[in-house]
Design an enzyme around this catalytic site. Sequence first.
Site, PDB file in Angstrom:
ATOM      1  N   GLY A 167      10.659  -2.078 -13.256  1.00 50.22           N
ATOM      2  CA  GLY A 167      10.933  -0.742 -12.705  1.00 50.22           C
ATOM      3  C   GLY A 167      10.195  -0.409 -11.434  1.00 50.22           C
ATOM      4  O   GLY A 167       9.820   0.745 -11.221  1.00 50.22           O
ATOM      5  N   HIS A 174      -2.800   3.429  -9.629  1.00 50.47           N
ATOM      6  CA  HIS A 174      -2.621   4.547  -8.689  1.00 50.47           C
ATOM      7  C   HIS A 174      -3.117   5.868  -9.268  1.00 50.47           C
ATOM      8  O   HIS A 174      -2.748   6.930  -8.777  1.00 50.47           O
ATOM      9  CB  HIS A 174      -1.147   4.669  -8.269  1.00 50.47           C
ATOM     10  CG  HIS A 174      -0.686   3.539  -7.382  1.00 50.47           C
ATOM     11  ND1 HIS A 174       0.637   3.263  -7.139  1.00 50.47           N
ATOM     12  CD2 HIS A 174      -1.393   2.615  -6.670  1.00 50.47           C
ATOM     13  CE1 HIS A 174       0.732   2.208  -6.319  1.00 50.47           C
ATOM     14  NE2 HIS A 174      -0.494   1.799  -6.037  1.00 50.47           N
ATOM     15  N   CYS A 216     -13.239  14.729  -7.865  1.00 51.07           N
ATOM     16  CA  CYS A 216     -13.957  15.616  -6.950  1.00 51.07           C
ATOM     17  C   CYS A 216     -14.276  14.871  -5.650  1.00 51.07           C
ATOM     18  O   CYS A 216     -14.946  13.846  -5.673  1.00 51.07           O
ATOM     19  CB  CYS A 216     -15.246  16.121  -7.597  1.00 51.07           C
ATOM     20  SG  CYS A 216     -16.221  17.141  -6.460  1.00 51.07           S
TER      21      CYS A 216
HETATM   22  C1  BJW Z   1      14.959   1.456 -12.677  1.00 50.10           C
HETATM   23  C2  BJW Z   1      15.525   2.518 -13.384  1.00 50.10           C
HETATM   24  C3  BJW Z   1      15.758   2.315 -14.761  1.00 50.10           C
HETATM   25  C4  BJW Z   1      15.325   3.134 -11.344  1.00 50.10           C
HETATM   26  N1  BJW Z   1      15.431   1.121 -15.327  1.00 50.10           N
HETATM   27  N2  BJW Z   1      14.670   0.286 -13.264  1.00 50.10           N
HETATM   28  C5  BJW Z   1       1.535  -0.214   7.196  1.00 50.10           C
HETATM   29  C6  BJW Z   1       1.024   1.020   7.594  1.00 50.10           C
HETATM   30  C7  BJW Z   1       0.197   1.773   6.741  1.00 50.10           C
HETATM   31  C8  BJW Z   1      -0.146   1.315   5.491  1.00 50.10           C
HETATM   32  C9  BJW Z   1       0.373   0.093   5.122  1.00 50.10           C
HETATM   33  C10 BJW Z   1       1.185  -0.666   5.952  1.00 50.10           C
HETATM   34  N3  BJW Z   1       1.528  -1.806   5.307  1.00 50.10           N
HETATM   35  C11 BJW Z   1       0.964  -1.776   4.087  1.00 50.10           C
HETATM   36  C12 BJW Z   1       0.265  -0.631   3.953  1.00 50.10           C
HETATM   37  C13 BJW Z   1      -0.486  -0.227   2.786  1.00 50.10           C
HETATM   38  C14 BJW Z   1       0.239   0.813   1.970  1.00 50.10           C
HETATM   39  C15 BJW Z   1       1.696   0.397   1.784  1.00 50.10           C
HETATM   40  O1  BJW Z   1       2.025  -0.415   0.951  1.00 50.10           O
HETATM   41  N4  BJW Z   1       2.610   0.948   2.547  1.00 50.10           N
HETATM   42  C16 BJW Z   1       3.996   0.517   2.490  1.00 50.10           C
HETATM   43  C17 BJW Z   1       4.892   1.706   2.202  1.00 50.10           C
HETATM   44  C18 BJW Z   1       4.334  -0.213   3.763  1.00 50.10           C
HETATM   45  N5  BJW Z   1      -0.450   0.857   0.705  1.00 50.10           N
HETATM   46  C19 BJW Z   1      -1.530   1.602   0.525  1.00 50.10           C
HETATM   47  O2  BJW Z   1      -1.955   2.370   1.372  1.00 50.10           O
HETATM   48  C20 BJW Z   1      -2.244   1.417  -0.787  1.00 50.10           C
HETATM   49  N6  BJW Z   1      -3.603   1.189  -0.562  1.00 50.10           N
HETATM   50  C21 BJW Z   1      -4.061   0.109   0.085  1.00 50.10           C
HETATM   51  O3  BJW Z   1      -3.325  -0.732   0.556  1.00 50.10           O
HETATM   52  O4  BJW Z   1      -5.418   0.025   0.107  1.00 50.10           O
HETATM   53  C22 BJW Z   1      -6.027  -0.975   0.918  1.00 50.10           C
HETATM   54  C23 BJW Z   1      -6.609  -0.314   2.116  1.00 50.10           C
HETATM   55  C24 BJW Z   1      -7.329   0.847   1.984  1.00 50.10           C
HETATM   56  C25 BJW Z   1      -7.873   1.444   3.100  1.00 50.10           C
HETATM   57  C26 BJW Z   1      -7.661   0.887   4.346  1.00 50.10           C
HETATM   58  C27 BJW Z   1      -6.926  -0.282   4.464  1.00 50.10           C
HETATM   59  C28 BJW Z   1      -6.409  -0.887   3.336  1.00 50.10           C
HETATM   60  C29 BJW Z   1      -2.140   2.660  -1.638  1.00 50.10           C
HETATM   61  C30 BJW Z   1      -0.763   2.927  -2.071  1.00 50.10           C
HETATM   62  C31 BJW Z   1      -0.720   4.205  -2.865  1.00 50.10           C
HETATM   63  C32 BJW Z   1       0.693   4.513  -3.330  1.00 50.10           C
HETATM   64  N7  BJW Z   1       0.726   5.813  -3.862  1.00 50.10           N
HETATM   65  C33 BJW Z   1       1.957   6.304  -4.445  1.00 50.10           C
HETATM   66  C34 BJW Z   1       1.734   7.776  -4.789  1.00 50.10           C
HETATM   67  C35 BJW Z   1       0.807   7.898  -6.014  1.00 50.10           C
HETATM   68  C36 BJW Z   1       0.703   9.282  -6.482  1.00 50.10           C
HETATM   69  C37 BJW Z   1       2.050   9.885  -6.803  1.00 50.10           C
HETATM   70  O5  BJW Z   1       2.712   9.441  -7.774  1.00 50.10           O
HETATM   71  O6  BJW Z   1       2.449  10.802  -6.087  1.00 50.10           O
HETATM   72  O7  BJW Z   1       2.300   5.566  -5.609  1.00 50.10           O
HETATM   73  S1  BJW Z   1       3.400   6.091  -3.410  1.00 50.10           S
HETATM   74  C38 BJW Z   1       4.516   5.767  -4.721  1.00 50.10           C
HETATM   75  O8  BJW Z   1       5.038   4.431  -4.581  1.00 50.10           O
HETATM   76  C39 BJW Z   1       3.664   5.787  -5.998  1.00 50.10           C
HETATM   77  C40 BJW Z   1       4.224   4.604  -6.725  1.00 50.10           C
HETATM   78  O9  BJW Z   1       3.285   4.154  -7.675  1.00 50.10           O
HETATM   79  C41 BJW Z   1       4.491   3.611  -5.632  1.00 50.10           C
HETATM   80  C42 BJW Z   1       5.468   2.527  -6.001  1.00 50.10           C
HETATM   81  O10 BJW Z   1       6.723   3.050  -6.274  1.00 50.10           O
HETATM   82  P1  BJW Z   1       7.625   2.388  -7.420  1.00 50.10           P
HETATM   83  O11 BJW Z   1       7.008   2.571  -8.715  1.00 50.10           O
HETATM   84  O12 BJW Z   1       7.996   1.004  -7.023  1.00 50.10           O
HETATM   85  O13 BJW Z   1       8.917   3.351  -7.357  1.00 50.10           O
HETATM   86  P2  BJW Z   1      10.251   3.216  -6.481  1.00 50.10           P
HETATM   87  O14 BJW Z   1      10.944   4.520  -6.540  1.00 50.10           O
HETATM   88  O15 BJW Z   1       9.968   2.660  -5.143  1.00 50.10           O
HETATM   89  O16 BJW Z   1      11.117   2.110  -7.258  1.00 50.10           O
HETATM   90  C43 BJW Z   1      11.651   2.350  -8.535  1.00 50.10           C
HETATM   91  C44 BJW Z   1      12.472   1.127  -8.965  1.00 50.10           C
HETATM   92  O17 BJW Z   1      12.938   1.352 -10.293  1.00 50.10           O
HETATM   93  C45 BJW Z   1      13.726   0.896  -8.092  1.00 50.10           C
HETATM   94  O18 BJW Z   1      13.813  -0.475  -7.736  1.00 50.10           O
HETATM   95  C46 BJW Z   1      14.885   1.287  -9.002  1.00 50.10           C
HETATM   96  O19 BJW Z   1      16.040   0.507  -8.811  1.00 50.10           O
HETATM   97  C47 BJW Z   1      14.295   1.025 -10.374  1.00 50.10           C
HETATM   98  N8  BJW Z   1      14.878   1.877 -11.428  1.00 50.10           N
HETATM   99  N9  BJW Z   1      15.749   3.558 -12.573  1.00 50.10           N
HETATM  100  C48 BJW Z   1      14.903   0.177 -14.585  1.00 50.10           C
HETATM  101  N10 BJW Z   1      16.312   3.306 -15.570  1.00 50.10           N
END
Ligand code: BJW
Length: 236
Positions: free
Chosen positions: A177, A110, A118
């Site tokens: 995580g 990501h 750019c």
């Molecule tokens: C602990 C802890 C401790 C806490 N110890 N554990 C329907 C409509 C529209 C789009 C979609 C759709 N269905 C699917 C999509 C695609 C979409 C998507 O998935 N959407 C869903 C929400 C439904 N995905 C995309 O768009 C991706 N691209 C894609 O699919 O490309 C193909 C494509 C392209 C063009 C056209 C068509 C297809 C891109 C996704 C980009 C995600 N970006 C972000 C922001 C990045 C920049 C930033 O940081 O600001 O990435 S969103 C955010 O979520 C970030 C993270 O990397 C990502 C995942 O989050 P993560 O890491 O899982 O965090 P949390 O908070 O969710 O979970 C933390 C966990 O840790 C929890 O379980 C806690 O319990 C645990 N925890 N403390 C251990 N101490």
Amino acid sequence: MAHSFERIVILTGAGLSAESGLSTFRDKDGIWSKVRIEDVATPEAFMRDPQGVLDFYNGRRNNSGGVEPNAAHAALARLEAGHPGEVLTVTQNIDPLHERAGTTNLIHMHGEIVKALCNHCGGREPYDRDLSADDVCRQCGNRGGLRPDVVWFGEMPYQMERIYAALSRCDLFISIGTSGNVYPAAGFVAEARGAGARTVELNLEPSEGISHFDEAIHGKATEIVPVYVEKLLNGG
Ligand code: BJW
């Protein structure tokens, strides 16, 4: 003799960096409880309000500057260094904590908060200052297209071919995580399992993908990851 694995793929998410002081996204006080995805994490948001989006990421960049890798990042670096086979770490995190802990075979799927991208020329450069909507790209000279090098919703994550190739060959997949809400990362466990890998979740709580894991250990990353890594390094 205990089972030992040859090719390990590790997927990490925001929970890994939580104990370093960085917010997760979907926990109670997480980032998405304070700002709306549509306002900061889509290309449309950047077109509508570039400076607003840049300010959000300027804050995140400033925050990640002072934080240190924690015991879980350090354990994963030890695993890469000490494991006789391949270890690939794929992180969804945009912070630089894996590399600062010593992990080298790393994909930031990501993107990285410490780089700018750019929109005019597609060039990337290390960037540790605040971005502003009228900054000039050093590579193409155009003004106004510089954005953080992070992957927003609707954009294609980085190095997907390399990731899927590794998933199809791995014999152990470890997810740490991450809540399993965001695709394509959330689908990696099924991919790895389909290819015959053992699948293990290390997370504070069961993730959305829990049914795809052969084993799950729930607790804080700094407590459970070092223990699990020691076990692997000792052949089990
Ligand atoms: C602990 C802890 C401790 C806490 N110890 N554990 C329907 C409509 C529209 C789009 C979609 C759709 N269905 C699917 C999509 C695609 C979409 C998507 O998935 N959407 C869903 C929400 C439904 N995905 C995309 O768009 C991706 N691209 C894609 O699919 O490309 C193909 C494509 C392209 C063009 C056209 C068509 C297809 C891109 C996704 C980009 C995600 N970006 C972000 C922001 C990045 C920049 C930033 O940081 O600001 O990435 S969103 C955010 O979520 C970030 C993270 O990397 C990502 C995942 O989050 P993560 O890491 O899982 O965090 P949390 O908070 O969710 O979970 C933390 C966990 O840790 C929890 O379980 C806690 O319990 C645990 N925890 N403390 C251990 N101490």
